[in-house]
Write a protein that holds these residues in place. Structure first.
Motif, PDB file in Angstrom:
ATOM      1  N   UNK A  48       0.849  -1.194   0.000  1.00 56.93           N
ATOM      2  CA  UNK A  48       0.000   0.000   0.000  1.00 56.93           C
ATOM      3  C   UNK A  48       0.882   1.240   0.000  1.00 56.93           C
ATOM      4  N   UNK A  49       0.650   2.136  -0.961  1.00 57.57           N
ATOM      5  CA  UNK A  49       1.441   3.354  -1.104  1.00 57.57           C
ATOM      6  C   UNK A  49       1.069   4.354  -0.013  1.00 57.57           C
ATOM      7  N   UNK A  50       2.075   4.990   0.575  1.00 54.94           N
ATOM      8  CA  UNK A  50       1.855   6.027   1.589  1.00 54.94           C
ATOM      9  C   UNK A  50       1.577   7.337   0.872  1.00 54.94           C
ATOM     10  N   UNK A  51       0.418   7.927   1.153  1.00 53.56           N
ATOM     11  CA  UNK A  51      -0.012   9.137   0.458  1.00 53.56           C
ATOM     12  C   UNK A  51       0.203  10.376   1.317  1.00 53.56           C
ATOM     13  N   UNK A  52       0.227  11.540   0.651  1.00 54.72           N
ATOM     14  CA  UNK A  52       0.256  12.852   1.306  1.00 54.72           C
ATOM     15  C   UNK A  52       1.408  12.985   2.302  1.00 54.72           C
ATOM     16  N   UNK A 135       7.161   5.684  -1.011  1.00 55.98           N
ATOM     17  CA  UNK A 135       7.109   4.968   0.257  1.00 55.98           C
ATOM     18  C   UNK A 135       5.857   4.091   0.290  1.00 55.98           C
ATOM     19  N   UNK A 136       6.017   2.883   0.826  1.00 53.74           N
ATOM     20  CA  UNK A 136       4.880   1.966   0.878  1.00 53.74           C
ATOM     21  C   UNK A 136       5.014   1.037   2.075  1.00 53.74           C
ATOM     22  N   UNK A 137       3.928   0.392   2.411  1.00 53.47           N
ATOM     23  CA  UNK A 137       3.881  -0.589   3.493  1.00 53.47           C
ATOM     24  C   UNK A 137       3.358  -1.909   2.936  1.00 53.47           C
ATOM     25  N   UNK A 138       3.509  -2.971   3.737  1.00 49.73           N
ATOM     26  CA  UNK A 138       2.976  -4.251   3.315  1.00 49.73           C
ATOM     27  C   UNK A 138       4.050  -5.214   2.855  1.00 49.73           C
ATOM     28  N   UNK A 141       7.499  -3.507   1.135  1.00 52.55           N
ATOM     29  CA  UNK A 141       7.552  -2.156   1.689  1.00 52.55           C
ATOM     30  C   UNK A 141       8.767  -1.391   1.182  1.00 52.55           C
ATOM     31  N   UNK A 142       8.555  -0.107   0.901  1.00 57.10           N
ATOM     32  CA  UNK A 142       9.626   0.816   0.536  1.00 57.10           C
ATOM     33  C   UNK A 142       9.695   1.871   1.645  1.00 57.10           C
ATOM     34  N   UNK A 143      10.852   2.023   2.303  1.00 57.36           N
ATOM     35  CA  UNK A 143      10.919   2.885   3.492  1.00 57.36           C
ATOM     36  C   UNK A 143      10.842   4.376   3.199  1.00 57.36           C
ATOM     37  N   UNK A 144      11.181   4.800   1.975  1.00 55.90           N
ATOM     38  CA  UNK A 144      11.225   6.231   1.662  1.00 55.90           C
ATOM     39  C   UNK A 144      10.631   6.474   0.279  1.00 55.90           C
ATOM     40  N   UNK A 145      10.309   7.760   0.034  1.00 54.44           N
ATOM     41  CA  UNK A 145       9.971   8.225  -1.307  1.00 54.44           C
ATOM     42  C   UNK A 145      11.167   8.980  -1.871  1.00 54.44           C
ATOM     43  N   UNK A 146      11.418   8.822  -3.174  1.00 56.62           N
ATOM     44  CA  UNK A 146      12.529   9.505  -3.831  1.00 56.62           C
ATOM     45  C   UNK A 146      12.012  10.173  -5.104  1.00 56.62           C
ATOM     46  N   UNK A 147      12.264  11.474  -5.204  1.00 56.98           N
ATOM     47  CA  UNK A 147      11.913  12.236  -6.403  1.00 56.98           C
ATOM     48  C   UNK A 147      13.165  12.935  -6.917  1.00 56.98           C
ATOM     49  N   UNK A 148      13.402  12.836  -8.214  1.00 56.24           N
ATOM     50  CA  UNK A 148      14.551  13.479  -8.846  1.00 56.24           C
ATOM     51  C   UNK A 148      14.105  14.806  -9.461  1.00 56.24           C
ATOM     52  N   UNK A 149      14.939  15.836  -9.282  1.00 51.23           N
ATOM     53  CA  UNK A 149      14.572  17.188  -9.695  1.00 51.23           C
ATOM     54  C   UNK A 149      15.730  17.832 -10.451  1.00 51.23           C
ATOM     55  N   UNK A 150      15.405  18.530 -11.556  1.00 55.17           N
ATOM     56  CA  UNK A 150      16.410  19.286 -12.305  1.00 55.17           C
ATOM     57  C   UNK A 150      15.770  20.557 -12.839  1.00 55.17           C
ATOM     58  N   UNK A 178      14.538  13.054  -0.891  1.00 54.59           N
ATOM     59  CA  UNK A 178      14.330  11.769  -0.208  1.00 54.59           C
ATOM     60  C   UNK A 178      13.501  12.031   1.043  1.00 54.59           C
ATOM     61  N   UNK A 179      12.311  11.460   1.114  1.00 53.08           N
ATOM     62  CA  UNK A 179      11.393  11.784   2.211  1.00 53.08           C
ATOM     63  C   UNK A 179      10.792  10.521   2.822  1.00 53.08           C
ATOM     64  N   UNK A 180      10.422  10.662   4.085  1.00 51.24           N
ATOM     65  CA  UNK A 180       9.729   9.580   4.788  1.00 51.24           C
ATOM     66  C   UNK A 180       8.633  10.161   5.670  1.00 51.24           C
ATOM     67  N   UNK A 181       7.462   9.569   5.586  1.00 53.78           N
ATOM     68  CA  UNK A 181       6.344   9.927   6.459  1.00 53.78           C
ATOM     69  C   UNK A 181       6.353   8.946   7.629  1.00 53.78           C
ATOM     70  N   UNK A 182       6.773   9.445   8.794  1.00 55.70           N
ATOM     71  CA  UNK A 182       6.929   8.573   9.954  1.00 55.70           C
ATOM     72  C   UNK A 182       5.598   8.218  10.597  1.00 55.70           C
TER      73      UNK A 182
END
Length: 307
Positions: A48-52, A135-138, A141-150, A178-182
């Motif tokens: 399950x993807x972690x939103x917001x 980031x996702x659970x289940x 699971x992926x512990x963080x979200x990563x977005x590349x910016x230029x 690189x972000x994580x919703x704790x």
């Protein structure tokens, strides 16, 4: 019949019941243990993807890992007054102002592009963001979200120097967000950053400026939050006289709008300014009060939602 036989038969029956109970108990316990092991071996839940993680595509000055949904356009107004310590004559900074108008559009749920124009140095900028990981659970699971910016920025101020070409006016920015919703209230983001300047003041200055940013959001109520953002410049690449950028903000969500109020020691509102050209001292009153206003428009609904 022997008078003691009924007593013996009763004792025998009791002994048989006791033996059956002793045998059945471990069997039931074994079945229960096997059931627990089977439950543990079964995957706990679907991915399950972690939103917001954040409510906006902007934290304060910089970007967040968020992108709008596919087909969504964001109109962004960023405004920055003068410094609060400029005195009553300048109405504590309110007589002075710089502004940036921006448009962002999500080509897909992962890919976003944007353009903007700042009054500071009459700068035109454009950027692209790509959500590489979420980031996702289940089960997976992926512990963080990563977005590349230029992004790239062009200074369009008039200049009479004959050698001053379009190439000299260009700056480029690259980030990994690189972000994580704790938990539902707390989100934290790390921002390794590279700013490349085609033209510098002299040969002692580095064309490449490296910085590491860190920021976060703490939710206060369903529609409000406190934000913070800080960029640490790598000393050997930091331009002369430039300080680390620090910003504190307060977000208010009102339906389709997000109002972001903040104070910062940086006048500029794009990476080339707030990372590589912050001159103000936050703790000596060089504070710029400003705000961002975000308005989302659905330009092209997703296929699944068309009637």
């Amino acid at each position: 019949m022997h008078p003691t036989f009924p007593l013996y038969r009763g004792r025998l029956a009791s002994l048989l019941v006791l033996l059956l109970t002793a045998w059945a108990g471990p069997a039931w316990a074994q079945d229960d243990l096997l059931g627990q092991l089977e439950t543990q071996a079964t995957p706990t839940a679907a991915t399950e993807v972690v939103a917001a993680t954040f409510k906006s595509t902007r934290l304060i000055n910089g970007h967040t890992v968020e992108t709008p949904g596919q087909g969504t356009m964001v109109f962004l107004i960023s405004h920055r007054f003068g410094t609060l310590n400029s005195g009553a004559y300048n109405f504590f900074g309110l007589d002075q102002a710089s502004i940036r108008l921006g448009l962002e559009y999500a080509l897909t749920d992962k890919l976003e592009i944007g353009i903007g124009r700042s009054s500071l140095e009459k700068t035109l900028d454009g950027f692209v963001k790509y959500r590489a990981l979420r980031q996702s659970t289940g089960r997976r699971a992926m512990p963080v979200s990563v977005t590349l910016f230029a992004s790239s920025a062009l200074n369009t101020l008039r200049d009479d120097r004959s050698w001053y070409t379009t190439s000299h006016r260009m700056n480029y920015s690259y980030q990994a967000l690189i972000a994580r919703k704790f938990n539902p209230s707390l989100s934290v983001q790390l921002m390794p950053t590279l700013i490349h300047r085609n033209l510098v003041e002299d040969r002692t200055q580095s064309n490449d400026v490296y910085a590491v940013g860190i920021g976060g959001r703490h939710k206060l109520t369903k529609r409000t939050s406190l934000n913070a953002e800080y960029y640490y410049l790598v000393p050997r690449t930091a331009p002369t006289g430039v300080r680390n950028a620090l910003a504190l903000g307060f977000d208010i969500e009102t339906g389709g709008h997000i109002f972001q109020l903040h104070v910062t020691n940086s006048q500029g509102m794009i990476e080339k300014f707030f990372v590589a050209n912050t001159r103000g001292n936050f703790f000596k009153g060089d504070l710029y009060f400003g705000f961002n206003v975000n308005r989302n428009f659905t330009i092209r609904p997703k296929e699944g939602f068309r009637k």
